[in-house]
Design an enzyme around this catalytic site. Structure first.
Site, short mmCIF file in Angstrom:
data_model
loop_
_atom_site.label_atom_id
_atom_site.label_comp_id
_atom_site.label_asym_id
_atom_site.label_seq_id
_atom_site.Cartn_x
_atom_site.Cartn_y
_atom_site.Cartn_z
CE LYS A 29 -1.78 2.84 2.85
NZ LYS A 29 -1.67 4.06 2.02
CD GLU A 58 13.65 1.07 7.11
OE1 GLU A 58 13.37 1.84 6.18
OE2 GLU A 58 14.37 0.08 6.99
CB CYS A 96 13.88 8.91 7.31
SG CYS A 96 14.85 7.86 6.23
CD GLU A 124 10.54 13.04 10.99
OE1 GLU A 124 9.39 12.62 11.22
OE2 GLU A 124 11.39 12.39 10.37
P1 NAD Z 1 2.76 8.33 7.65
O1 NAD Z 1 3.08 7.53 8.85
O2 NAD Z 1 1.74 9.40 7.75
O3 NAD Z 1 2.26 7.40 6.44
C1 NAD Z 1 3.06 6.33 5.95
C2 NAD Z 1 2.15 5.27 5.38
O4 NAD Z 1 1.36 4.72 6.42
C3 NAD Z 1 1.16 5.79 4.33
O5 NAD Z 1 1.06 4.84 3.29
C4 NAD Z 1 -0.14 5.88 5.10
O6 NAD Z 1 -1.28 5.77 4.30
C5 NAD Z 1 -0.01 4.70 6.04
N1 NAD Z 1 -0.83 4.77 7.27
C6 NAD Z 1 -1.23 5.87 7.93
N2 NAD Z 1 -1.97 5.51 9.00
C7 NAD Z 1 -2.04 4.16 9.00
C8 NAD Z 1 -2.66 3.18 9.85
N3 NAD Z 1 -3.36 3.53 10.93
N4 NAD Z 1 -2.50 1.88 9.56
C9 NAD Z 1 -1.77 1.49 8.48
N5 NAD Z 1 -1.17 2.37 7.63
C10 NAD Z 1 -1.31 3.68 7.90
O7 NAD Z 1 4.15 8.91 7.13
P2 NAD Z 1 4.40 9.93 5.93
O8 NAD Z 1 3.97 11.28 6.40
O9 NAD Z 1 3.85 9.36 4.69
O10 NAD Z 1 6.00 9.87 5.79
C11 NAD Z 1 6.87 10.68 6.49
C12 NAD Z 1 7.46 9.95 7.69
O11 NAD Z 1 8.13 8.78 7.26
C13 NAD Z 1 8.50 10.77 8.44
O12 NAD Z 1 8.29 10.64 9.82
C14 NAD Z 1 9.81 10.12 8.03
O13 NAD Z 1 10.88 10.30 8.94
C15 NAD Z 1 9.40 8.70 7.91
N6 NAD Z 1 10.36 7.95 7.11
C16 NAD Z 1 11.24 7.11 7.74
C17 NAD Z 1 12.19 6.40 7.01
C18 NAD Z 1 13.19 5.50 7.70
O14 NAD Z 1 13.86 4.74 7.01
N7 NAD Z 1 13.33 5.53 9.02
C19 NAD Z 1 12.26 6.57 5.62
C20 NAD Z 1 11.37 7.45 5.00
C21 NAD Z 1 10.42 8.13 5.76
#
Ligand code: NAD
Length: 500
Positions: free
Chosen positions: A188, A263, A297, A394
């Site tokens: 997804k 992650e 990230c 962040e």
């Molecule tokens: P997010 O957590 O809002 O969303 C990520 C994914 O999770 C999306 O596909 C979203 O639809 C899904 N999601 C949201 N709520 C959910 C739920 N309740 N159940 C299942 N899936 C759900 O994150 P974002 O805003 O898309 O991305 C940015 C974040 O990602 C930042 O915090 C960044 O640091 C992190 N990130 C971390 C890494 C790493 O390797 N540590 C890499 C890239 C991004």
């Protein structure tokens, strides 16, 4: 040139859209019957297309396809899995420009980085392709009466949930090892940038991946994402995103005892000591926060600089930040593009007031760029203190917070005084100090005298609120596979005789 790329990408996106950008299930594009949501183009702020939130029935169909395909894919030889994954990599390379352009238009990331990220996606497939034949290898652990032999088996159908920053590359990083291990996948992608995921699943099938092995469903986190993490037939969830979403997923997966790999977010320090090569340190500091629009990230979003060099270093830094080229993400000259979405722009902008109210100085930037699109001026906060929100939270945009420190102990204390622990960067020419500080940093990854340079066999992941588990090398297989021990008895070991 950048206009041609944009037109081609938009044509490609509209071609996906005319399918009603539903899902890819059991080897076929499936029109989405669920609620349709808008996708916006970050560079213009205009609607780019629409995508459909998967219905419960569509999500269940994707999981069923993955479940049905699992026994066959798990028993395909490692050599065959290797060949298919290499073919996927070949096709990614052939279509790298198309993928990069779609990614730029959909996510606002810059061409100069995305053209490389698409190729990195191919490298991820090649790396795990080559490891597929040995994925099941184990150990022989003999005792006097037994020969213990371990092996690994793919865990089953897995869910992969990815965020909107560099979505194509991040997806390959998760999906390639899952497929190499013999798992089947339901992916997804993020709702704010769903298009490149469709290219990946199409490419995988064109490369000969059997139907049902890799399925892709669009949708919102709270509906489709949640259902995927709760589904009893999904054995593990690999998730990249925000820390609080990770917590939600852990709760959602508790009833079905889901294995999870997270992650998550970061507030990564770059620690610059007075004895460092300051020119190289400056290059790395600027690169690690302003590349990828600061939506990275591993971005070094906190600069900890030794007080003795603070003034001179920050003056040079401010000049560089003010000169960053902000603009059309498809222009190869552009260094910083737009943020992903109006909501995210509002979030990043809100930190300007927070910074001023807490007493920090907005030395460069600090405001939106007027006109269309979600552009924000690259920003530098100086005179920040550890307790301020800009030093703790962040922000995930082109925004750097500068904090000074006096000595090594002060640097380590400040670096560790956040809830996150993904990456750390240390700049010093003193080898002893480099070793001490890199050991003391509470982070899953530390780079000394370097920006983030990824070597695929090394572990990638964070501690504290930044994650659970590691990617890369064999660590990915540990997540996607179950380890089994088989104990073979010698025929002469004593067995207690009961009831004789
Ligand atoms: P997010 O957590 O809002 O969303 C990520 C994914 O999770 C999306 O596909 C979203 O639809 C899904 N999601 C949201 N709520 C959910 C739920 N309740 N159940 C299942 N899936 C759900 O994150 P974002 O805003 O898309 O991305 C940015 C974040 O990602 C930042 O915090 C960044 O640091 C992190 N990130 C971390 C890494 C790493 O390797 N540590 C890499 C890239 C991004």
């Amino acid at each position: 040139m950048s206009n041609d790329r944009r037109s081609a990408a938009i044509r490609r996106i509209h071609a996906i859209d005319s399918d009603c950008p539903g899902h890819f299930i059991g080897g076929k594009a499936v029109n989405g019957a669920g609620q349709v949501f808008d996708v916006w183009e970050p560079a213009t702020g205009a609607p780019l297309g629409k995508a459909a939130d998967a219905t419960e029935g569509e999500l269940n169909a994707a999981v069923k396809a993955a479940k049905d395909a699992f026994p066959d894919w798990a028993s395909v030889s490692g050599d065959k899995r290797r060949a298919v994954l290499h073919r996927i990599a070949d096709l990614i390379v052939e279509r790298a420009d198309e993928i990069a352009a779609v990614e730029c238009v959909d996510s606002g990331q810059c061409w100069r980085f995305m053209s490389k990220a698409a190729i990195r996606g191919a490298e991820n497939f090649r790396f795990f392709a080559d490891r597929a034949p040995g994925a099941r290898d184990g150990q022989a652990l003999p005792t006097s009466g037994m020969m213990n032999v371990t092996t690994r088996l793919p865990i089953g159908p897995v869910g992969v949930i990815t965020p909107w920053n560099t979505p194509f590359m991040l997806s390959t990083w998760k999906i390639a090892p899952a497929l190499a291990a013999g798992c089947t996948v339901v992916h997804k992608p993020a709702e704010w940038s769903p298009y490149s995921a469709r290219l990946l699943v199409e490419i995988a099938h064109e490369a000969g991946l059997p139907a049902g092995v890799f399925n892709s469903v669009n949708g919102l986190g709270e509906t489709t994402g949640k259902r995927l993490t709760e589904h009893p037939d999904i054995k593990a969830v690999a998730f990249v995103g925000e820390s609080r979403t990770g917590s939600a997923i852990m709760k959602q997966g508790a009833d079905t005892l889901k294995r999870v790999h997270f992650e998550l977010g970061g507030k990564n320090p770059v620690v610059v000591f007075e004895d460092a090569d300051l020119d190289r340190a400056l290059d790395a500091v600027v690169f690690m926060i302003y590349s990828l629009n600061g939506q990275r990230c591993t971005s070094s979003s906190r600069l900890l600089v030794q007080e003795s060099i603070r003034e001179a270093f920050v003056a040079k830094l401010a000049e560089r930040v003010a000169r960053l080229k902000v603009g059309d993400p498809l222009d190869p000259e552009t260094e910083v593009g737009p943020l992903i979405h109006q909501r995210h722009l509002d979030k990043v902008a809100s930190y300007m007031e927070i910074a001023r109210a807490d007493g920090a100085n907005v030395a460069v930037g600090g405001e939106r760029i007027a006109g269309e699109g979600y552009f924000f001026k690259p920003t530098l906060f100086t005179d920040a203190a550890q307790a301020m929100r800009i030093a703790q939270e962040e922000i995930f945009g082109p925004v750097l917070t500068v904090i000074s420190f006096n000595d090594e102990a002060d640097a380590i204390a400040k670096a560790n005084d956040v809830e996150y622990g993904l990456a750390g960067y240390v700049w010093t020419r003193d080898l002893g100090r480099a070793l001490r500080v890199s050991q003391a940093l509470e982070a899953g990854m530390v780079w000394v005298n370097s920006e983030n340079v990824r070597h695929l066999p090394t572990p990638f992941g964070g501690v504290k609120a930044s994650g659970i588990g590691r990617d890369g090398g064999d660590w990915s297989f540990d997540f996607y596979m179950e380890t089994k021990n088989i104990a073979l008895a010698h025929d002469d070991h004593a067995i207690q005789k009961l009831g004789v």
